[in-house]
Design a protein around this motif. Structure first.
Motif, PDB file in Angstrom:
ATOM      1  N   ARG A   1       0.844  -1.223   0.000  1.00 50.34           N
ATOM      2  CA  ARG A   1       0.000   0.000   0.000  1.00 50.34           C
ATOM      3  C   ARG A   1       0.862   1.250   0.000  1.00 50.34           C
ATOM      4  O   ARG A   1       0.545   2.239  -0.647  1.00 50.34           O
ATOM      5  N   GLU A   2       1.943   1.178   0.757  1.00 54.25           N
ATOM      6  CA  GLU A   2       2.856   2.319   0.815  1.00 54.25           C
ATOM      7  C   GLU A   2       3.491   2.547  -0.567  1.00 54.25           C
ATOM      8  O   GLU A   2       3.636   3.697  -1.002  1.00 54.25           O
ATOM      9  N   LEU A   3       3.818   1.484  -1.262  1.00 53.04           N
ATOM     10  CA  LEU A   3       4.382   1.639  -2.614  1.00 53.04           C
ATOM     11  C   LEU A   3       3.312   2.167  -3.575  1.00 53.04           C
ATOM     12  O   LEU A   3       3.608   2.968  -4.467  1.00 53.04           O
ATOM     13  N   TRP A   4       2.079   1.736  -3.390  1.00 51.85           N
ATOM     14  CA  TRP A   4       0.947   2.247  -4.182  1.00 51.85           C
ATOM     15  C   TRP A   4       0.854   3.769  -4.032  1.00 51.85           C
ATOM     16  O   TRP A   4       0.663   4.496  -5.006  1.00 51.85           O
ATOM     17  N   ARG A   5       1.023   4.237  -2.802  1.00 55.71           N
ATOM     18  CA  ARG A   5       0.941   5.676  -2.509  1.00 55.71           C
ATOM     19  C   ARG A   5       1.979   6.479  -3.305  1.00 55.71           C
ATOM     20  O   ARG A   5       1.726   7.623  -3.703  1.00 55.71           O
ATOM     21  N   LEU A   6       3.120   5.865  -3.540  1.00 55.86           N
ATOM     22  CA  LEU A   6       4.212   6.585  -4.191  1.00 55.86           C
ATOM     23  C   LEU A   6       4.056   6.674  -5.706  1.00 55.86           C
ATOM     24  O   LEU A   6       4.754   7.438  -6.367  1.00 55.86           O
ATOM     25  N   LEU A   7       3.137   5.857  -6.250  1.00 53.78           N
ATOM     26  CA  LEU A   7       2.974   5.798  -7.711  1.00 53.78           C
ATOM     27  C   LEU A   7       1.981   6.832  -8.222  1.00 53.78           C
ATOM     28  O   LEU A   7       0.960   7.106  -7.584  1.00 53.78           O
ATOM     29  N   LYS A   8       2.297   7.348  -9.408  1.00 57.33           N
ATOM     30  CA  LYS A   8       1.296   8.170 -10.091  1.00 57.33           C
ATOM     31  C   LYS A   8       0.103   7.275 -10.443  1.00 57.33           C
ATOM     32  O   LYS A   8       0.295   6.093 -10.726  1.00 57.33           O
ATOM     33  N   PRO A   9      -1.101   7.841 -10.458  1.00 55.28           N
ATOM     34  CA  PRO A   9      -2.270   7.028 -10.806  1.00 55.28           C
ATOM     35  C   PRO A   9      -2.077   6.325 -12.151  1.00 55.28           C
ATOM     36  O   PRO A   9      -1.514   6.901 -13.083  1.00 55.28           O
ATOM     37  N   ARG A  10      -2.541   5.089 -12.213  1.00 54.10           N
ATOM     38  CA  ARG A  10      -2.480   4.233 -13.411  1.00 54.10           C
ATOM     39  C   ARG A  10      -1.049   3.881 -13.830  1.00 54.10           C
ATOM     40  O   ARG A  10      -0.825   3.423 -14.930  1.00 54.10           O
ATOM     41  N   HIS A  11      -0.112   4.076 -12.962  1.00 55.21           N
ATOM     42  CA  HIS A  11       1.266   3.665 -13.252  1.00 55.21           C
ATOM     43  C   HIS A  11       1.558   2.343 -12.540  1.00 55.21           C
ATOM     44  O   HIS A  11       0.831   1.931 -11.651  1.00 55.21           O
ATOM     45  N   ARG A  12       2.644   1.686 -12.961  1.00 51.47           N
ATOM     46  CA  ARG A  12       2.838   0.282 -12.598  1.00 51.47           C
ATOM     47  C   ARG A  12       3.791   0.043 -11.417  1.00 51.47           C
ATOM     48  O   ARG A  12       4.816   0.709 -11.293  1.00 51.47           O
ATOM     49  N   LEU A  13       3.394  -0.956 -10.658  1.00 54.28           N
ATOM     50  CA  LEU A  13       4.333  -1.590  -9.719  1.00 54.28           C
ATOM     51  C   LEU A  13       4.708  -2.945 -10.325  1.00 54.28           C
ATOM     52  O   LEU A  13       3.834  -3.673 -10.798  1.00 54.28           O
ATOM     53  N   ALA A  14       5.985  -3.277 -10.340  1.00 53.02           N
ATOM     54  CA  ALA A  14       6.423  -4.610 -10.774  1.00 53.02           C
ATOM     55  C   ALA A  14       7.105  -5.269  -9.592  1.00 53.02           C
ATOM     56  O   ALA A  14       8.064  -4.731  -9.024  1.00 53.02           O
ATOM     57  N   LEU A  15       6.551  -6.424  -9.223  1.00 53.13           N
ATOM     58  CA  LEU A  15       6.945  -7.125  -7.992  1.00 53.13           C
ATOM     59  C   LEU A  15       7.541  -8.462  -8.358  1.00 53.13           C
ATOM     60  O   LEU A  15       6.858  -9.299  -8.951  1.00 53.13           O
ATOM     61  N   ARG A  16       8.792  -8.675  -8.024  1.00 54.39           N
ATOM     62  CA  ARG A  16       9.379  -9.986  -8.281  1.00 54.39           C
ATOM     63  C   ARG A  16       9.304 -10.811  -7.001  1.00 54.39           C
ATOM     64  O   ARG A  16       9.972 -10.521  -6.021  1.00 54.39           O
ATOM     65  N   GLU A  17       8.413 -11.801  -7.035  1.00 52.21           N
ATOM     66  CA  GLU A  17       8.250 -12.714  -5.897  1.00 52.21           C
ATOM     67  C   GLU A  17       7.805 -14.062  -6.470  1.00 52.21           C
ATOM     68  O   GLU A  17       7.489 -14.153  -7.660  1.00 52.21           O
ATOM     69  N   GLY A  18       7.723 -15.047  -5.633  1.00 54.59           N
ATOM     70  CA  GLY A  18       7.174 -16.341  -6.053  1.00 54.59           C
ATOM     71  C   GLY A  18       8.047 -17.020  -7.084  1.00 54.59           C
ATOM     72  O   GLY A  18       9.247 -17.161  -6.904  1.00 54.59           O
ATOM     73  N   GLY A  19       7.448 -17.440  -8.191  1.00 51.61           N
ATOM     74  CA  GLY A  19       8.201 -18.155  -9.215  1.00 51.61           C
ATOM     75  C   GLY A  19       8.288 -19.644  -8.899  1.00 51.61           C
ATOM     76  O   GLY A  19       7.549 -20.168  -8.057  1.00 51.61           O
ATOM     77  N   LEU A  20       9.179 -20.312  -9.598  1.00 50.34           N
ATOM     78  CA  LEU A  20       9.403 -21.731  -9.336  1.00 50.34           C
ATOM     79  C   LEU A  20      10.832 -21.928  -8.870  1.00 50.34           C
ATOM     80  O   LEU A  20      11.759 -21.340  -9.427  1.00 50.34           O
TER      81      LEU A  20
END
Ligand SMILES: C[S@@+](CC[C@H](N)C(=O)[O-])C[C@H]1O[C@@H](n2cnc3c(N)ncnc32)[C@H](O)[C@@H]1O
Length: 308
Positions: free
Chosen positions: A155-174
């Motif tokens: 949520r904190e990272l969401w706050r830092l983004l301009k509206p409709r701009h992207r967060l890319a999260l590298r997690e999970g995977g195999l």
């Protein structure tokens, strides 16, 4: 390169109960070091994964001039790749709570023309000392799962983004594998057993401790709960065959050796598996794995993308 100082936290402040010693060789599974944030092991992983990281950053299609945040930058491999992608008119902020790791970002870029595009920000992802809607893109790799409250961090990272701009999260995977199912020493299926043990380790050493907020959902749901929409995922295959260079060999060997170099981890293994691993990582042993021509490294690195 500008450096800002703000509320440095130690691991304990976040409910992390890990010692550096215990995590210095924790590369595995989701492909990383849980909690140690050790610059040496991160450098090893940077060298190993660099080709796939370049592929990921190309795929993100970062616009020239973009203002990007690398949240939990570690030693700054992504900071560097992003700084190259944003061009002369763009900028990248490397945010990390570790002064030591930010120093390694500074050293990485020292003397490079990219240094002028990068600022270093010490601080906590859950309370970032930056204003709202500052960024065109937020990148965060292998960091959010360390936060006691993952949704709050996102949520904190969401706050830092301009509206409709992207967060890319590298997690999970195999998780990775590279040995034959029967490596010729010990019982077949060693990597499957290590993978199951890794999950136990992760639960007790990473997702535990004071203030840990359980969140038994997949990453797509976690992103939605944090306010992101149009959530998607894309996975990148890491596939390597011998001959391996020294960086690749050191990384793979470290993946196995950490199970026997660390007493706590070793105590999770059967005696048979511990002995097999000792031989597989010992260059003097006839079972030493890293002269074999039949190794085959496979892993999937996943990037989740959501819009603010
Ligand atoms: C496993 S490392 C990943 C580094 C790099 N992003 C990568 O993928 O190689 C996790 C990083 O997140 C940082 N970190 C962990 N919790 C944090 C927090 N609450 N605020 C800021 N940084 C944090 C650590 O210091 C470390 O550099």
């Amino acid at each position: 390169m500008a450096t800002h100082n703000h509320q440095e936290h130690d691991h304990e402040a976040h409910g992390h109960e890990h010692s550096h010693e215990a995590h210095g060789h924790a590369e595995h599974g989701q492909g990383h070091d849980h909690g140690g944030y050790n610059a040496n092991s991160l450098h090893r992983s940077d060298a190993f994964y660099r080709p796939v990281y370049e592929e990921i950053i190309n795929w993100l299609d970062v616009q020239p001039g973009a203002k990007v945040l690398d949240a939990g930058s570690g030693t700054g491999i992504f900071t560097e790749l992003l700084a190259s992608a944003v061009g002369d008119s763009g900028s990248v902020t490397a945010l990390d709570m570790s002064a030591e790791l930010l120093e390694s970002v500074r050293q990485r870029l020292e003397g490079s023309p990219l240094a002028g595009r990068v600022s270093l920000q010490i601080g906590d992802i859950t309370d970032v000392p930056l204003g709202d809607t500052e960024f065109d893109l937020v990148w965060t790799s292998r960091t959010i799962h360390h936060l006691p409250d993952q949704v709050a961090g996102l949520r904190e990272l969401w706050r830092l983004l301009k509206p409709r701009h992207r967060l890319a999260l590298r997690e999970g995977g195999l998780p990775s594998r590279f040995l034959p199912a029967d490596p010729g020493v010990g019982k077949p299926g060693l990597e499957d057993r290590l993978q199951a043990l890794f999950q136990d380790w992760f639960t007790t050493h990473v997702r535990s401790g004071e203030g840990m907020v359980p969140h038994p959902y997949g990453w797509t749901q976690t992103l939605r709960e944090a306010g992101f929409s149009n959530v998607t995922a894309k996975s990148f295959l890491v596939e390597m065959l011998p001959p391996f260079n020294d960086d690749q060999t050191a990384y793979m060997r470290g993946q196995l050796a950490r199970w026997v170099d660390n007493e706590e981890r070793r105590s999770m293994l059967s005696r048979d598996d511990a002995e097999a691993i000792e031989q597989l990582v010992d260059p003097e042993s006839e079972h030493y794995a890293f002269r074999r021509v039949d190794l085959h490294y496979l892993e999937a690195v996943t990037v989740y993308v959501g819009e603010a």
